[in-house]
Each structure stands twice: as C-alpha cells, then as structure tokens.
Design a protein around this motif. Structure first.
Motif, PDB file in Angstrom:
ATOM      1  N   GLY A 157       0.819  -1.207   0.000  1.00  0.00           N
ATOM      2  CA  GLY A 157       0.000   0.000   0.000  1.00  0.00           C
ATOM      3  C   GLY A 157       0.846   1.247   0.000  1.00  0.00           C
ATOM      4  N   PRO A 158       0.265   2.364   0.421  1.00  0.00           N
ATOM      5  CA  PRO A 158       0.986   3.642   0.397  1.00  0.00           C
ATOM      6  C   PRO A 158       2.256   3.574   1.242  1.00  0.00           C
ATOM      7  CG  PRO A 158      -1.301   3.938   1.134  1.00  0.00           C
ATOM      8  CD  PRO A 158      -1.067   2.477   0.984  1.00  0.00           C
ATOM      9  N   ALA A 159       3.230   4.376   0.850  1.00  0.00           N
ATOM     10  CA  ALA A 159       4.526   4.354   1.540  1.00  0.00           C
ATOM     11  C   ALA A 159       5.096   5.762   1.625  1.00  0.00           C
ATOM     12  CB  ALA A 159       5.490   3.441   0.802  1.00  0.00           C
ATOM     13  N   ILE A 160       6.155   5.889   2.414  1.00  0.00           N
ATOM     14  CA  ILE A 160       6.941   7.120   2.436  1.00  0.00           C
ATOM     15  C   ILE A 160       8.319   6.791   1.896  1.00  0.00           C
ATOM     16  CG2 ILE A 160       5.683   8.020   4.428  1.00  0.00           C
ATOM     17  CD1 ILE A 160       8.348   7.575   6.042  1.00  0.00           C
ATOM     18  N   ILE A 161       9.019   7.811   1.470  1.00  0.00           N
ATOM     19  CA  ILE A 161      10.418   7.689   1.084  1.00  0.00           C
ATOM     20  C   ILE A 161      11.178   8.694   1.944  1.00  0.00           C
ATOM     21  CG2 ILE A 161      10.186   9.287  -0.852  1.00  0.00           C
ATOM     22  CD1 ILE A 161      12.262   7.519  -2.321  1.00  0.00           C
ATOM     23  N   GLN A 162      12.251   8.225   2.553  1.00  0.00           N
ATOM     24  CA  GLN A 162      12.998   9.040   3.506  1.00  0.00           C
ATOM     25  C   GLN A 162      14.480   8.981   3.157  1.00  0.00           C
ATOM     26  OE1 GLN A 162      12.874   7.495   7.541  1.00  0.00           O
ATOM     27  NE2 GLN A 162      12.792   9.562   8.353  1.00  0.00           N
ATOM     28  N   ARG A 163      15.164  10.090   3.357  1.00  0.00           N
ATOM     29  CA  ARG A 163      16.607  10.110   3.095  1.00  0.00           C
ATOM     30  C   ARG A 163      17.280   9.063   3.975  1.00  0.00           C
ATOM     31  NH1 ARG A 163      19.207  12.896   0.059  1.00  0.00           N
ATOM     32  NH2 ARG A 163      17.765  14.639  -0.004  1.00  0.00           N
ATOM     33  N   ALA A 164      18.202   8.319   3.408  1.00  0.00           N
ATOM     34  CA  ALA A 164      18.906   7.268   4.149  1.00  0.00           C
ATOM     35  C   ALA A 164      19.947   7.876   5.078  1.00  0.00           C
ATOM     36  CB  ALA A 164      19.578   6.306   3.180  1.00  0.00           C
ATOM     37  N   HIS A 165      20.018   7.320   6.251  1.00  0.00           N
ATOM     38  CA  HIS A 165      21.068   7.648   7.219  1.00  0.00           C
ATOM     39  C   HIS A 165      21.461   6.316   7.861  1.00  0.00           C
ATOM     40  CE1 HIS A 165      23.382  10.280   9.834  1.00  0.00           C
ATOM     41  NE2 HIS A 165      23.099   9.414  10.796  1.00  0.00           N
ATOM     42  N   PRO A 166      22.345   5.577   7.189  1.00  0.00           N
ATOM     43  CA  PRO A 166      22.669   4.219   7.652  1.00  0.00           C
ATOM     44  C   PRO A 166      23.198   4.194   9.080  1.00  0.00           C
ATOM     45  CG  PRO A 166      23.608   4.647   5.483  1.00  0.00           C
ATOM     46  CD  PRO A 166      23.102   5.955   5.999  1.00  0.00           C
ATOM     47  N   LEU A 167      22.805   3.142   9.798  1.00  0.00           N
ATOM     48  CA  LEU A 167      23.299   2.936  11.153  1.00  0.00           C
ATOM     49  C   LEU A 167      24.754   2.504  11.114  1.00  0.00           C
ATOM     50  CD1 LEU A 167      20.264   0.911  12.566  1.00  0.00           C
ATOM     51  CD2 LEU A 167      20.775   3.341  12.909  1.00  0.00           C
ATOM     52  N   THR A 168      25.506   2.861  12.136  1.00  0.00           N
ATOM     53  CA  THR A 168      26.897   2.443  12.268  1.00  0.00           C
ATOM     54  C   THR A 168      26.939   1.019  12.821  1.00  0.00           C
ATOM     55  OG1 THR A 168      27.577   4.713  12.662  1.00  0.00           O
ATOM     56  CG2 THR A 168      29.109   2.991  13.355  1.00  0.00           C
ATOM     57  N   ARG A 169      27.822   0.225  12.300  1.00  0.00           N
ATOM     58  CA  ARG A 169      27.968  -1.160  12.752  1.00  0.00           C
ATOM     59  C   ARG A 169      29.031  -1.229  13.844  1.00  0.00           C
ATOM     60  NH1 ARG A 169      28.438  -6.426   8.910  1.00  0.00           N
ATOM     61  NH2 ARG A 169      28.303  -7.919  10.602  1.00  0.00           N
ATOM     62  N   PHE A 170      28.677  -1.860  14.964  1.00  0.00           N
ATOM     63  CA  PHE A 170      29.595  -2.054  16.077  1.00  0.00           C
ATOM     64  C   PHE A 170      29.674  -3.539  16.390  1.00  0.00           C
ATOM     65  CE2 PHE A 170      27.989   2.243  16.730  1.00  0.00           C
ATOM     66  CZ  PHE A 170      29.158   2.952  16.973  1.00  0.00           C
ATOM     67  N   GLU A 171      30.831  -4.121  16.235  1.00  0.00           N
ATOM     68  CA  GLU A 171      31.062  -5.532  16.567  1.00  0.00           C
ATOM     69  C   GLU A 171      29.970  -6.441  16.004  1.00  0.00           C
ATOM     70  OE1 GLU A 171      31.759  -5.904  20.767  1.00  0.00           O
ATOM     71  OE2 GLU A 171      33.288  -4.350  20.749  1.00  0.00           O
ATOM     72  N   GLY A 172      29.587  -6.200  14.751  1.00  0.00           N
ATOM     73  CA  GLY A 172      28.625  -7.058  14.074  1.00  0.00           C
ATOM     74  C   GLY A 172      27.175  -6.683  14.261  1.00  0.00           C
ATOM     75  N   GLY A 173      26.872  -5.685  15.084  1.00  0.00           N
ATOM     76  CA  GLY A 173      25.488  -5.291  15.319  1.00  0.00           C
ATOM     77  C   GLY A 173      25.248  -3.839  14.949  1.00  0.00           C
ATOM     78  N   TYR A 174      23.993  -3.530  14.665  1.00  0.00           N
ATOM     79  CA  TYR A 174      23.573  -2.177  14.317  1.00  0.00           C
ATOM     80  C   TYR A 174      22.635  -1.664  15.413  1.00  0.00           C
ATOM     81  CZ  TYR A 174      25.262  -3.241   9.616  1.00  0.00           C
ATOM     82  OH  TYR A 174      26.030  -3.577   8.534  1.00  0.00           O
ATOM     83  N   PRO A 175      23.132  -0.879  16.386  1.00  0.00           N
ATOM     84  CA  PRO A 175      22.273  -0.380  17.457  1.00  0.00           C
ATOM     85  C   PRO A 175      21.462   0.839  17.014  1.00  0.00           C
ATOM     86  CG  PRO A 175      24.516   0.337  17.835  1.00  0.00           C
ATOM     87  CD  PRO A 175      24.533  -0.534  16.602  1.00  0.00           C
ATOM     88  N   LEU A 176      20.276   0.955  17.599  1.00  0.00           N
ATOM     89  CA  LEU A 176      19.368   2.051  17.306  1.00  0.00           C
ATOM     90  C   LEU A 176      18.716   2.472  18.615  1.00  0.00           C
ATOM     91  CD1 LEU A 176      17.647   3.657  15.131  1.00  0.00           C
ATOM     92  CD2 LEU A 176      16.058   1.743  15.281  1.00  0.00           C
TER      93      LEU A 176
END
Length: 123
Positions: free
Chosen positions: A60-79
C-alpha cells in the motif's frame, strides 16, 4: 514523517521525507510502508549503490525518507528509540540487529528515565 518534514524543511534533527510518488532521493533513500511495523517491507538504496530489502505482509501507500545508515559495532547495528511526553524525556529503548534494517527479532534493552523531583504524573 513527511508531514513533519513539510512543516520543518531543513531542520537538522530530521531526515528529508516525502509520500512515495515513485521518485527517489539522490544521496540514498529508504522506502517504508505507511502501515507496517518492525522493519517489514523496508527497501534501502544507499549512496554507495548497495541495496537491502526486508520481506513482510504490508502493501500500500509508503513514504520515502533520506537514508542515514546505522553504524555497525562488533557485528550489530544499534538504534536508540526515545519516548517523550510533552516536553519531558521518559525513556529510551536500545535495539540492536544483525541487519541494517531493525526487525522484530532485534535485541532490546529498555531504560527508564527517573525524575528525582517530586512524583509527576504524565497523561
């Protein structure tokens, strides 16, 4: 997010966001369904040309947002997700996934912000 962006274009604490009309953003973007949850049906197109997608039941409907990739730390991506009621910080949650798309299987650690002042009731 698109409505917030329209009201505050260029604000340094916001990522550019629009309702999806099929266009893209030059420096990388993320497509997110309006009605979805937990990283389902996400499509990422990063500035370096890489892409990632997640499956899910939403269409269905969606948004598009500028990407701001998460930083990877020891194999994980914290948020970090924050909860604010009115103008008071009330809590944060730290979620970490093995993927740059945070899904429902992400590890989660809740935190509470305790106010040492007299007890307040937030409604």
């Amino acid at each position: 997010m698109p409505l917030l962006w329209q009201r505050n274009v260029g604000h340094p604490n916001l990522l550019e966001a629009h309702f999806d009309d099929g266009s893209t953003l030059a420096s990388g973007w993320v497509r997110k369904p309006l009605f979805s949850r937990e990283g389902a049906n996400i499509e990422m197109h990063l500035a370096d040309g890489s892409t990632q997608r997640s499956d899910g039941p939403y269409d269905g409907p969606a948004i598009i947002q500028r990407a701001h990739p998460l930083t990877r730390f020891e194999g994980g991506y914290p948020l970090i997700g924050s909860w604010v009621i009115g103008d008071h910080a009330c809590g944060i949650g730290i979620r970490e996934d093995d993927s740059a798309i945070t899904r429902d299987s992400a590890r989660f650690v809740p935190h509470a912000i305790v106010d040492e002042a007299p007890t307040r009731i937030y409604v």
